[in-house]
Design an enzyme around this catalytic site. Structure first.
Site, PDB file in Angstrom:
ATOM      1  N   ASP A   1       0.846  -1.188   0.000  1.00 22.51           N
ATOM      2  CA  ASP A   1       0.000   0.000   0.000  1.00 22.51           C
ATOM      3  C   ASP A   1       0.883   1.240   0.000  1.00 22.51           C
ATOM      4  O   ASP A   1       1.701   1.440   0.910  1.00 22.51           O
ATOM      5  CB  ASP A   1      -0.905  -0.001   1.224  1.00 22.51           C
TER       6      ASP A   1
ATOM      7  N   TYR B   1       1.386   5.589  -0.492  1.00 18.47           N
ATOM      8  CA  TYR B   1       0.909   6.787   0.210  1.00 18.47           C
ATOM      9  C   TYR B   1       1.162   7.941  -0.745  1.00 18.47           C
ATOM     10  O   TYR B   1       1.965   8.818  -0.503  1.00 18.47           O
ATOM     11  CB  TYR B   1       1.731   6.916   1.497  1.00 18.47           C
TER      12      TYR B   1
ATOM     13  N   HIS C   1      -3.770  13.965   0.367  1.00 24.07           N
ATOM     14  CA  HIS C   1      -4.010  13.115   1.541  1.00 24.07           C
ATOM     15  C   HIS C   1      -2.834  13.206   2.518  1.00 24.07           C
ATOM     16  O   HIS C   1      -3.042  13.374   3.731  1.00 24.07           O
ATOM     17  CB  HIS C   1      -4.209  11.668   1.111  1.00 24.07           C
TER      18      HIS C   1
ATOM     19  N   ARG D   1       1.341  16.062  12.542  1.00 24.71           N
ATOM     20  CA  ARG D   1       2.751  16.421  12.652  1.00 24.71           C
ATOM     21  C   ARG D   1       2.946  17.930  12.724  1.00 24.71           C
ATOM     22  O   ARG D   1       3.008  18.499  13.807  1.00 24.71           O
ATOM     23  CB  ARG D   1       3.542  15.812  11.474  1.00 24.71           C
TER      24      ARG D   1
ATOM     25  N   GLU E   1     -10.756   3.725   3.200  1.00 23.03           N
ATOM     26  CA  GLU E   1      -9.753   4.421   2.397  1.00 23.03           C
ATOM     27  C   GLU E   1     -10.069   4.165   0.926  1.00 23.03           C
ATOM     28  O   GLU E   1     -10.019   3.023   0.462  1.00 23.03           O
ATOM     29  CB  GLU E   1      -8.326   3.967   2.733  1.00 23.03           C
TER      30      GLU E   1
ATOM     31  N   GLU F   1      -9.209   3.852  -2.609  1.00 16.45           N
ATOM     32  CA  GLU F   1      -7.950   3.608  -3.307  1.00 16.45           C
ATOM     33  C   GLU F   1      -8.203   2.850  -4.610  1.00 16.45           C
ATOM     34  O   GLU F   1      -9.295   2.339  -4.859  1.00 16.45           O
ATOM     35  CB  GLU F   1      -6.982   2.796  -2.431  1.00 16.45           C
TER      36      GLU F   1
ATOM     37  N   ASP G   1      -8.703  -0.046   1.712  1.00 18.90           N
ATOM     38  CA  ASP G   1      -7.748  -0.523   2.721  1.00 18.90           C
ATOM     39  C   ASP G   1      -8.248  -0.059   4.089  1.00 18.90           C
ATOM     40  O   ASP G   1      -7.810   0.950   4.624  1.00 18.90           O
ATOM     41  CB  ASP G   1      -6.348   0.025   2.433  1.00 18.90           C
TER      42      ASP G   1
ATOM     43  N   ARG H   1      -8.091   3.616  13.006  1.00 18.29           N
ATOM     44  CA  ARG H   1      -7.261   4.807  13.257  1.00 18.29           C
ATOM     45  C   ARG H   1      -6.742   4.884  14.686  1.00 18.29           C
ATOM     46  O   ARG H   1      -5.630   5.397  14.924  1.00 18.29           O
ATOM     47  CB  ARG H   1      -8.050   6.075  12.926  1.00 18.29           C
TER      48      ARG H   1
ATOM     49  N   GLN I   1      -3.962   2.425  14.915  1.00 21.70           N
ATOM     50  CA  GLN I   1      -2.866   2.973  14.106  1.00 21.70           C
ATOM     51  C   GLN I   1      -2.106   4.072  14.850  1.00 21.70           C
ATOM     52  O   GLN I   1      -0.868   4.117  14.829  1.00 21.70           O
ATOM     53  CB  GLN I   1      -3.429   3.524  12.797  1.00 21.70           C
TER      54      GLN I   1
ATOM     55  N   TYR J   1       1.876   3.027  15.158  1.00 23.95           N
ATOM     56  CA  TYR J   1       2.555   3.260  13.879  1.00 23.95           C
ATOM     57  C   TYR J   1       3.999   3.712  14.005  1.00 23.95           C
ATOM     58  O   TYR J   1       4.771   3.586  13.056  1.00 23.95           O
ATOM     59  CB  TYR J   1       1.755   4.243  13.016  1.00 23.95           C
TER      60      TYR J   1
ATOM     61  N   LYS K   1      -4.123  -2.253  10.055  1.00 23.70           N
ATOM     62  CA  LYS K   1      -4.347  -2.396   8.615  1.00 23.70           C
ATOM     63  C   LYS K   1      -4.498  -3.847   8.153  1.00 23.70           C
ATOM     64  O   LYS K   1      -5.142  -4.111   7.141  1.00 23.70           O
ATOM     65  CB  LYS K   1      -3.171  -1.781   7.846  1.00 23.70           C
TER      66      LYS K   1
ATOM     67  N   THR L   1      -8.450  -5.981   3.678  1.00 22.63           N
ATOM     68  CA  THR L   1      -8.394  -5.070   2.534  1.00 22.63           C
ATOM     69  C   THR L   1      -9.352  -5.638   1.498  1.00 22.63           C
ATOM     70  O   THR L   1      -9.237  -6.802   1.119  1.00 22.63           O
ATOM     71  CB  THR L   1      -6.986  -4.981   1.934  1.00 22.63           C
TER      72      THR L   1
ATOM     73  N   THR M   1      -4.739   6.231   0.004  1.00 23.39           N
ATOM     74  CA  THR M   1      -5.959   7.030  -0.018  1.00 23.39           C
ATOM     75  C   THR M   1      -5.860   8.138  -1.060  1.00 23.39           C
ATOM     76  O   THR M   1      -4.860   8.850  -1.123  1.00 23.39           O
ATOM     77  CB  THR M   1      -6.232   7.641   1.362  1.00 23.39           C
TER      78      THR M   1
ATOM     79  N   GLU N   1      -9.954  12.420   7.148  1.00 21.93           N
ATOM     80  CA  GLU N   1      -9.821  13.735   6.516  1.00 21.93           C
ATOM     81  C   GLU N   1     -11.153  14.484   6.465  1.00 21.93           C
ATOM     82  O   GLU N   1     -11.209  15.686   6.739  1.00 21.93           O
ATOM     83  CB  GLU N   1      -9.298  13.574   5.090  1.00 21.93           C
TER      84      GLU N   1
END
Length: 449
Positions: free
Chosen positions: A137, A139, A144, A153, A210, A212, A244, A248, A251, A255, A264, A268, A361, A375
């Site tokens: 997968d 990114y 996104h 962050r 997600e 995708e 996917d 959250r 995660q 993560y 995850k 899927t 995503t 999001e």
């Protein structure tokens, strides 16, 4: 771009196909099916045309595919066909296109033969179309990545330093890939609701979708031999829709430092039909400009963005209809599928027939084009209010998530059908035999969307 006879926008099939159906003669996607009630051992290759499936095995046995010098009768997974590469699959697609053409009499004027090789989709069960060998997968949507980066962050510098230099990815769990229509069991794991307290074991309270797409590898590569950006288009056989699913809260706690794991790998979902890269050829468009100079092995020689309109809908438990939540497009991807493949294999990693390279995503620049609830709700700050008054930050038990995708042609659509999954509580596995269903990776569904 390739000029492919089977893509002619003026082609018509003798089978009536509504302009909004995803499966006109210009598409002819491949899948694995059996007639409802048949033993699973009889599953075989089919090609979607309108509301029907052309039974490739039956067509082969009736001598309708005699020009194709590969034995199709024993194939029960698309890997057996796709390993021969894009050119060989193109040859078969053209033969089938000629067979279904309104100007060709072979099937059109022979009801007995039609009854042997054409089956209504509503009378069929669809299976996982490929034997999944690996799942990666990526990114690769800048929008996104920036939205998530701003939430978790740095608002001013949301992208990590490497993001503009390479397509970031993680390896997922191939054994957890399931076909559209398969129930998704809410996962358990460690979550940390209070930052000042120890983690707890709990079902996820933040289950997300997600939106995708996934590139399917056909022709394999040798261990130690990178697939160059020039070679990549011959290794990608087609595409599917991908969801996917993501927990959250699990995660967020797990993560760092090595990325997603239990958040995850529980499920899927992919669509049942593989739309060939050749069928998508007319819908290629310029990719977003890459502002940072990339290393030579990632430099584009041609554009591989594809104009696929994607729609996310949900249907709450006991509600009869789906409600559209978001509409986005695959053409927004900053890193394209060929760059993803070139990067994946540049260290000599072998690519196998049946590998899936998922896009990550897919989000656009506007609020109505975001590809996940994380999001859309800005991490829970702005819940989605449904028409019945219910609110959603993340998915609840009983919710059905649906992703649909298509390319708009001149009076026709080349589409993927739909990708659905219903959320069920973990305890349901004790009462509804869901464990057996997960092992079989199969489900009957409404397939012409």
């Amino acid at each position: 771009m390739l000029t492919i006879k089977a893509n002619n926008p003026n082609l018509k099939s003798f089978i009536a196909v509504d302009k909004d159906c995803h499966f006109p003669i210009q598409n002819l996607p491949f899948g694995i099916f059996s007639k409802t009630g048949e033993d699973k051992s009889k599953k075989r290759i089919g090609v979607a045309i309108g509301q029907y499936i052309l039974d490739v095995k039956a067509a082969h046995n009736e001598g309708l595919l005699h020009e194709f010098n590969v034995d199709l009768a024993q194939m029960s997974a698309l890997n057996d066909l796709f390993q021969h590469g894009r050119k060989k699959v193109r040859e078969l697609r053209q033969i089938i296109s000629d067979l279904l053409n309104s100007e060709t009499a072979t099937l059109r004027d022979n009801k007995s033969l039609r009854d042997k090789v054409l089956i209504k989709q509503s009378d069929c069960t669809l299976y996982l179309p490929i034997e999944v060998k690996g799942f990666t997968d990526f990114y690769s949507s800048r929008e996104h990545a920036e939205n998530v980066g701003k939430m978790f962050r740095d608002k001013d510098n949301p992208l990590l330093p490497n993001w503009l230099h390479l397509p970031v990815a993680y390896d997922g769990r191939a054994g957890s890939v399931v076909v559209s229509g398969t129930e998704v069991v809410r996962p358990n794991g460690q979550i940390k609701p209070n930052p000042d307290e120890a983690p707890i074991f709990s079902p996820s309270k933040a289950l997300d979708v997600e939106v995708e797409m996934g590139a399917i590898i056909g022709m394999p590569s040798q261990h130690g031999q990178p697939v160059t950006i020039d070679q990549a288009p011959e290794h990608v056989i087609g595409m599917v829709l991908v969801n996917d699913w993501s927990a959250r809260d699990i995660q967020k706690w797990e993560y760092q430092p090595l990325g997603p794991f239990l958040s995850k790998n529980f499920a899927t979902s992919i669509s049942a039909w593989v739309v060939t890269l050749d069928a998508l050829e007319p819908f290629r468009v310029p990719s977003p400009k890459q502002e940072t100079e990339v290393l030579s092995y990632l430099k584009r020689k041609e554009h591989w963005a594809v104009d696929v309109e994607l729609q996310l809908s949900i249907k709450p438990a006991k509600e009869p209809n789906y409600e559209v939540i978001s509409t986005t497009n695959y053409k927004y991807m900053y890193w394209d599928m060929m760059q993803q493949l070139a990067h994946h294999s540049v260290n000599g990693c072998p690519m196998m027939t049946g590998d899936i390279l998922a896009s990550g995503t897919i989000s656009g620049k506007t609020k109505d084009s975001l590809g996940c609830f994380l999001e859309i709700t800005e991490g829970g700050k702005h819940p989605v209010v449904l028409k019945n008054g219910d609110k959603r930050v993340f998915l609840q038990d009983g919710d059905v998530a649906r992703i649909a995708g298509f390319c708009q042609g001149q009076g026709y659509k080349v589409g993927f059908g739909e990708l659905t999954g219903e959320i069920v509580p973990f305890s349901a596995t004790l009462t509804n035999n869901n464990a057996q269903r997960e092992n079989e990776h199969e489900n009957k569904q409404q397939v012409c969307f």
